[in-house]
Design a protein around this motif. Structure first.
Motif, short mmCIF file in Angstrom:
data_model
loop_
_atom_site.label_atom_id
_atom_site.label_comp_id
_atom_site.label_asym_id
_atom_site.label_seq_id
_atom_site.Cartn_x
_atom_site.Cartn_y
_atom_site.Cartn_z
N LYS A 1 0.82 -1.20 0.00
CA LYS A 1 0.00 0.00 0.00
C LYS A 1 0.86 1.26 0.00
O LYS A 1 0.33 2.34 0.08
CB LYS A 1 -0.90 0.01 1.23
N GLY A 2 2.19 1.08 0.00
CA GLY A 2 3.06 2.24 0.03
C GLY A 2 3.29 2.82 1.41
O GLY A 2 3.79 3.92 1.55
N GLU A 3 2.92 2.08 2.45
CA GLU A 3 3.11 2.54 3.82
C GLU A 3 4.20 1.71 4.48
O GLU A 3 4.34 0.53 4.21
CB GLU A 3 1.81 2.38 4.61
N TYR A 4 4.98 2.36 5.35
CA TYR A 4 5.98 1.63 6.11
C TYR A 4 5.33 0.80 7.19
O TYR A 4 4.47 1.29 7.93
CB TYR A 4 6.98 2.58 6.78
N VAL A 5 5.72 -0.45 7.28
CA VAL A 5 5.28 -1.31 8.38
C VAL A 5 6.32 -1.24 9.49
O VAL A 5 5.99 -1.20 10.66
CB VAL A 5 5.09 -2.77 7.89
N ILE A 6 7.59 -1.19 9.08
CA ILE A 6 8.71 -1.03 9.99
C ILE A 6 9.52 0.14 9.48
O ILE A 6 9.84 0.22 8.29
CB ILE A 6 9.58 -2.30 10.04
N SER A 7 9.86 1.07 10.36
CA SER A 7 10.63 2.24 9.94
C SER A 7 11.96 1.82 9.31
O SER A 7 12.61 0.90 9.81
CB SER A 7 10.91 3.15 11.15
N PRO A 8 12.37 2.49 8.25
CA PRO A 8 13.62 2.13 7.57
C PRO A 8 14.84 2.67 8.32
O PRO A 8 15.44 3.67 7.95
CB PRO A 8 13.46 2.79 6.20
N THR A 9 15.20 2.01 9.40
CA THR A 9 16.31 2.46 10.24
C THR A 9 17.51 1.51 10.18
O THR A 9 18.41 1.63 10.99
CB THR A 9 15.85 2.58 11.70
N TYR A 10 17.52 0.59 9.23
CA TYR A 10 18.56 -0.42 9.17
C TYR A 10 19.50 -0.16 8.00
O TYR A 10 19.12 0.43 6.99
CB TYR A 10 17.94 -1.82 9.05
N ASP A 11 20.74 -0.64 8.14
CA ASP A 11 21.75 -0.49 7.09
C ASP A 11 21.58 -1.55 6.00
O ASP A 11 22.09 -1.41 4.90
CB ASP A 11 23.16 -0.61 7.68
N GLY A 12 20.91 -2.64 6.32
CA GLY A 12 20.67 -3.73 5.39
C GLY A 12 19.63 -4.66 5.96
O GLY A 12 19.36 -4.63 7.17
N ALA A 13 19.04 -5.47 5.11
CA ALA A 13 18.00 -6.40 5.58
C ALA A 13 17.83 -7.54 4.60
O ALA A 13 18.05 -7.38 3.40
CB ALA A 13 16.67 -5.66 5.74
N LEU A 14 17.45 -8.69 5.14
CA LEU A 14 17.07 -9.85 4.33
C LEU A 14 15.56 -10.01 4.44
O LEU A 14 14.94 -9.50 5.39
CB LEU A 14 17.77 -11.11 4.85
N PRO A 15 14.93 -10.72 3.52
CA PRO A 15 13.47 -10.91 3.58
C PRO A 15 13.05 -11.67 4.84
O PRO A 15 13.83 -12.43 5.41
CB PRO A 15 13.17 -11.75 2.34
N PHE A 16 11.81 -11.44 5.24
CA PHE A 16 11.25 -12.19 6.36
C PHE A 16 11.10 -13.65 5.98
O PHE A 16 10.69 -13.98 4.87
CB PHE A 16 9.89 -11.62 6.78
N ALA A 17 11.44 -14.53 6.92
CA ALA A 17 11.29 -15.96 6.72
C ALA A 17 9.89 -16.38 7.12
O ALA A 17 9.12 -15.59 7.68
CB ALA A 17 12.34 -16.71 7.57
N ALA A 18 9.56 -17.63 6.87
CA ALA A 18 8.23 -18.16 7.19
C ALA A 18 7.91 -18.04 8.67
O ALA A 18 6.75 -17.94 9.06
CB ALA A 18 8.12 -19.61 6.74
N ASN A 19 8.93 -18.02 9.52
CA ASN A 19 8.69 -17.92 10.96
C ASN A 19 8.51 -16.47 11.42
O ASN A 19 8.40 -16.20 12.61
CB ASN A 19 9.82 -18.59 11.74
N GLY A 20 8.49 -15.52 10.48
CA GLY A 20 8.21 -14.13 10.82
C GLY A 20 9.41 -13.34 11.29
O GLY A 20 9.24 -12.26 11.85
N LEU A 21 10.62 -13.83 11.06
CA LEU A 21 11.83 -13.11 11.47
C LEU A 21 12.68 -12.77 10.25
O LEU A 21 12.64 -13.48 9.25
CB LEU A 21 12.65 -13.95 12.44
N ALA A 22 13.43 -11.69 10.37
CA ALA A 22 14.32 -11.28 9.29
C ALA A 22 15.64 -10.81 9.88
O ALA A 22 15.67 -10.20 10.95
CB ALA A 22 13.70 -10.14 8.49
N ALA A 23 16.72 -11.07 9.16
CA ALA A 23 18.03 -10.55 9.55
C ALA A 23 18.13 -9.10 9.11
O ALA A 23 17.74 -8.76 7.99
CB ALA A 23 19.14 -11.37 8.92
#
Length: 78
Positions: A1-23
């Motif tokens: 929808k073009g809205e942030y779910v999590i604020s973009p405060t990270y230097d890098g990120a991997l996609p969320f896994a099936a268990n709902g966690l992301a590096a």
């Protein structure tokens, strides 16, 4: 929808896994967040891979590479 779910405060990120966690990388170190942006595993790794369906990932710290498992980390009550 073009809205942030999590604020973009990270230097890098991997996609969320099936268990709902992301590096995510913050201040030069990698850790793992849940879908609300809260750290389950604080940034402590030099490198971190994606989580497998069983909840493990290869990570690297000062001692080298190892296999990290989520079962070592207990989610604290909020």
């Amino acid at each position: 929808k073009g809205e942030y779910v999590i604020s973009p405060t990270y230097d890098g990120a991997l996609p969320f896994a099936a268990n709902g966690l992301a590096a995510v990388k913050k201040d030069g170190k990698w850790g793992y967040i849940d879908e609300t942006g809260d750290f389950l595993i604080p940034p402590a790794f030099d490198e971190a891979g994606p989580l497998s369906p069983t909840g493990s990932a290869f990570v690297k710290n000062h001692a080298g590479y190892s296999l990290m498992t989520l079962s070592r980390y207990a989610r604290s009550e909020k």
